[in-house]
Design a protein around this motif. Sequence first.
Motif, PDB file in Angstrom:
ATOM      1  N   LYS A  38       0.694  -1.504  -0.065  1.00  0.00           N
ATOM      2  CA  LYS A  38      -0.102   0.259   0.151  1.00  0.00           C
ATOM      3  C   LYS A  38       0.868   1.227   0.051  1.00  0.00           C
ATOM      4  CE  LYS A  38      -3.942   2.065   2.506  1.00  0.00           C
ATOM      5  NZ  LYS A  38      -4.245   2.141   3.606  1.00  0.00           N
ATOM      6  N   LYS A  39       1.669   1.332   1.096  1.00  0.00           N
ATOM      7  CA  LYS A  39       2.714   2.671   1.080  1.00  0.00           C
ATOM      8  C   LYS A  39       3.794   2.841  -0.326  1.00  0.00           C
ATOM      9  CE  LYS A  39       4.604   5.534   3.891  1.00  0.00           C
ATOM     10  NZ  LYS A  39       3.700   6.603   4.348  1.00  0.00           N
ATOM     11  N   VAL A  40       3.959   2.094  -0.916  1.00  0.00           N
ATOM     12  CA  VAL A  40       5.049   1.935  -2.389  1.00  0.00           C
ATOM     13  C   VAL A  40       3.738   2.440  -3.605  1.00  0.00           C
ATOM     14  CG1 VAL A  40       5.946   0.396  -4.096  1.00  0.00           C
ATOM     15  CG2 VAL A  40       6.661   0.363  -1.493  1.00  0.00           C
ATOM     16  N   LEU A  41       2.600   1.867  -3.278  1.00  0.00           N
ATOM     17  CA  LEU A  41       1.969   2.642  -4.286  1.00  0.00           C
ATOM     18  C   LEU A  41       1.495   3.576  -4.444  1.00  0.00           C
ATOM     19  CD1 LEU A  41      -0.751  -0.773  -4.248  1.00  0.00           C
ATOM     20  CD2 LEU A  41       0.433   0.247  -6.688  1.00  0.00           C
ATOM     21  N   GLN A  42       1.298   4.081  -2.990  1.00  0.00           N
ATOM     22  CA  GLN A  42       1.208   5.190  -2.772  1.00  0.00           C
ATOM     23  C   GLN A  42       2.093   6.409  -3.211  1.00  0.00           C
ATOM     24  OE1 GLN A  42       0.429   5.775   1.620  1.00  0.00           O
ATOM     25  NE2 GLN A  42      -1.217   5.334   1.318  1.00  0.00           N
ATOM     26  N   HIS A  43       3.972   6.054  -3.274  1.00  0.00           N
ATOM     27  CA  HIS A  43       4.398   6.976  -3.343  1.00  0.00           C
ATOM     28  C   HIS A  43       4.957   6.086  -4.636  1.00  0.00           C
ATOM     29  CE1 HIS A  43       6.327   6.690   0.362  1.00  0.00           C
ATOM     30  NE2 HIS A  43       7.172   5.230   0.076  1.00  0.00           N
ATOM     31  N   PHE A  44       4.188   5.681  -5.938  1.00  0.00           N
ATOM     32  CA  PHE A  44       3.483   5.892  -7.173  1.00  0.00           C
ATOM     33  C   PHE A  44       3.364   6.293  -7.814  1.00  0.00           C
ATOM     34  CE2 PHE A  44       6.093   0.993  -7.352  1.00  0.00           C
ATOM     35  CZ  PHE A  44       7.039   1.272  -7.249  1.00  0.00           C
ATOM     36  N   THR A  45       2.198   6.588  -7.019  1.00  0.00           N
ATOM     37  CA  THR A  45       0.815   7.737  -6.827  1.00  0.00           C
ATOM     38  C   THR A  45       1.293   9.244  -6.413  1.00  0.00           C
ATOM     39  OG1 THR A  45      -0.452   6.363  -5.805  1.00  0.00           O
ATOM     40  CG2 THR A  45      -1.264   5.668  -7.746  1.00  0.00           C
ATOM     41  N   SER A  46       2.100   9.595  -5.991  1.00  0.00           N
ATOM     42  CA  SER A  46       2.648  10.831  -5.451  1.00  0.00           C
ATOM     43  C   SER A  46       2.590  11.731  -6.410  1.00  0.00           C
ATOM     44  CB  SER A  46       3.057  10.289  -4.284  1.00  0.00           C
ATOM     45  OG  SER A  46       3.278  12.022  -3.774  1.00  0.00           O
ATOM     46  N   ASN A  47       2.297  13.006  -5.755  1.00  0.00           N
ATOM     47  CA  ASN A  47       2.629  14.306  -7.044  1.00  0.00           C
ATOM     48  C   ASN A  47       3.231  15.358  -6.944  1.00  0.00           C
ATOM     49  OD1 ASN A  47       0.813  13.138  -9.503  1.00  0.00           O
ATOM     50  ND2 ASN A  47      -0.981  13.972  -8.058  1.00  0.00           N
ATOM     51  N   THR A  48       4.048  14.653  -5.205  1.00  0.00           N
ATOM     52  CA  THR A  48       4.936  15.415  -4.916  1.00  0.00           C
ATOM     53  C   THR A  48       5.903  15.383  -5.748  1.00  0.00           C
ATOM     54  OG1 THR A  48       6.029  13.705  -3.323  1.00  0.00           O
ATOM     55  CG2 THR A  48       4.004  14.754  -2.546  1.00  0.00           C
ATOM     56  N   THR A  49       7.259  16.859  -5.678  1.00  0.00           N
ATOM     57  CA  THR A  49       8.460  17.077  -6.642  1.00  0.00           C
ATOM     58  C   THR A  49       9.018  15.976  -5.820  1.00  0.00           C
ATOM     59  OG1 THR A  49       7.578  19.653  -5.829  1.00  0.00           O
ATOM     60  CG2 THR A  49      10.574  18.334  -6.411  1.00  0.00           C
ATOM     61  N   VAL A  50       9.386  15.504  -4.628  1.00  0.00           N
ATOM     62  CA  VAL A  50      10.083  14.166  -4.120  1.00  0.00           C
ATOM     63  C   VAL A  50       9.772  13.506  -4.853  1.00  0.00           C
ATOM     64  CG1 VAL A  50      11.025  13.246  -2.259  1.00  0.00           C
ATOM     65  CG2 VAL A  50      11.431  15.408  -2.423  1.00  0.00           C
TER      66      VAL A  50
END
Length: 449
Positions: free
Chosen positions: A220-232
Amino acid sequence: MYAILDIETTGGQFNEEGITEIAIYKFDGDKVVDQFISLVNPQIEIQPFVVKLTGISNAMLRLAPKFYEVAKRIIEITTDCVIVAHNADFDYRVIRTEFRRLGYDFNRDTLCTVELSQKLLPEAKSHSLGKLVRSLGIPIADRHRAHGDAMATLKLFQLLLSKDHEKTILKSMIKSDIRTGINPKFLDIADSLPSTVGIYYIHNEEGQIIFIGKSQNIKKKVLQHFTSNTTVFKKIQQETYTVTYEKTGNELIAMLKEAEEITINKPKYNKVSKKNIYPYSLYIKTNLNGYHYFAIEKTDGRKRNVMAFTSPTEGRKFVQSITHHFELPFFLEMINEKKSKKVTEANFSDTIEMNKTDYNCNLLELLVNYNIDQDNLLIINKGRKVEEKSAVVLEEGKLRGYCFYDLNYQVNSLDRLQSNLTTITFNRNNRNIILNYLNKKTGYKLVHI
């Protein structure tokens, strides 16, 4: 992906040995996903000393398949895998020789658990498989048979993986994948991840770790990273090649391991904060009349705290929870959350009808379940699988590390516990991580040894 293997041979002159038994466990870093175990008819006589050592005789192998009959299965189960063996040079050389006799060039990357254990377990008295696993409390059955030795090697390799803070083993696997041209997309990466607690490592195309994280649910956490729009995380998405992970069984080990490995590996997208992640602490102070009282203050690394908090409010709730059934009056000196100054009250000890020694003992008794500073302490918790447990080990308040175990005798001996330990550097933040965990979580058990 790893292929943990062991072979037994006929003995004899160099490069003239034949394989009598082979065992291969295909291991994805978390669990065995395939296995192959078979006797093999070497078509030559077994040396008498080998028969005595292994119990495998010429008569046992008359009806066993010959090497060419199992060769295809060996190729299949080791494809895209790094071969792991105890004294890998020997096993790999003999297997390559057998394939060369068939006119096939068998090439795989290898890892040797002898060399890895010498690097990661330098204090071990012996690095032979039998003596090493016994010293670590790893059970071994059917010694000098391929399946027994291969399973012991697998369990040893799992321990070495957890001790590898620099992640040299993981990086070597990723580099092997890069050479084979494997480049999974984000959904394929996420599908391979478990929905459980642990650490995850995001790698770039060179195999370097660019981000380390922890989560109660890795997928779940990694999927959130892959869909995040933050600059980092947009930058991380562009550089991501693959994600590896390590189950920890519980959040405490995940938090301690994350902090340790970020410090060691210094991933480019992890910020190492110099600020204390638990900026408030509970201290026991003494008034002019000699009576103890609680004080919540900004964390001071020069003083030993009793509990650590993310906010003063969290601290107040903790004191309220432990004093809920406390029949004696007590005083809480509280840092003002807005103005950063302390609230003062009248001298509360005037109202206490008990001598200060008894009163102070009663007050300290409220904190006994959170005391990590006395004796040698184990925080027993869930392991990575149902039959396994974990132990975070402290010696007189100082964190030493953690281990996983299946059997109680593996943690009853201090010497065996020490050799089985994955060490973690002791520092103030790690102490506060442990204290805050004991406050917020349940399901653990404190054992004094």
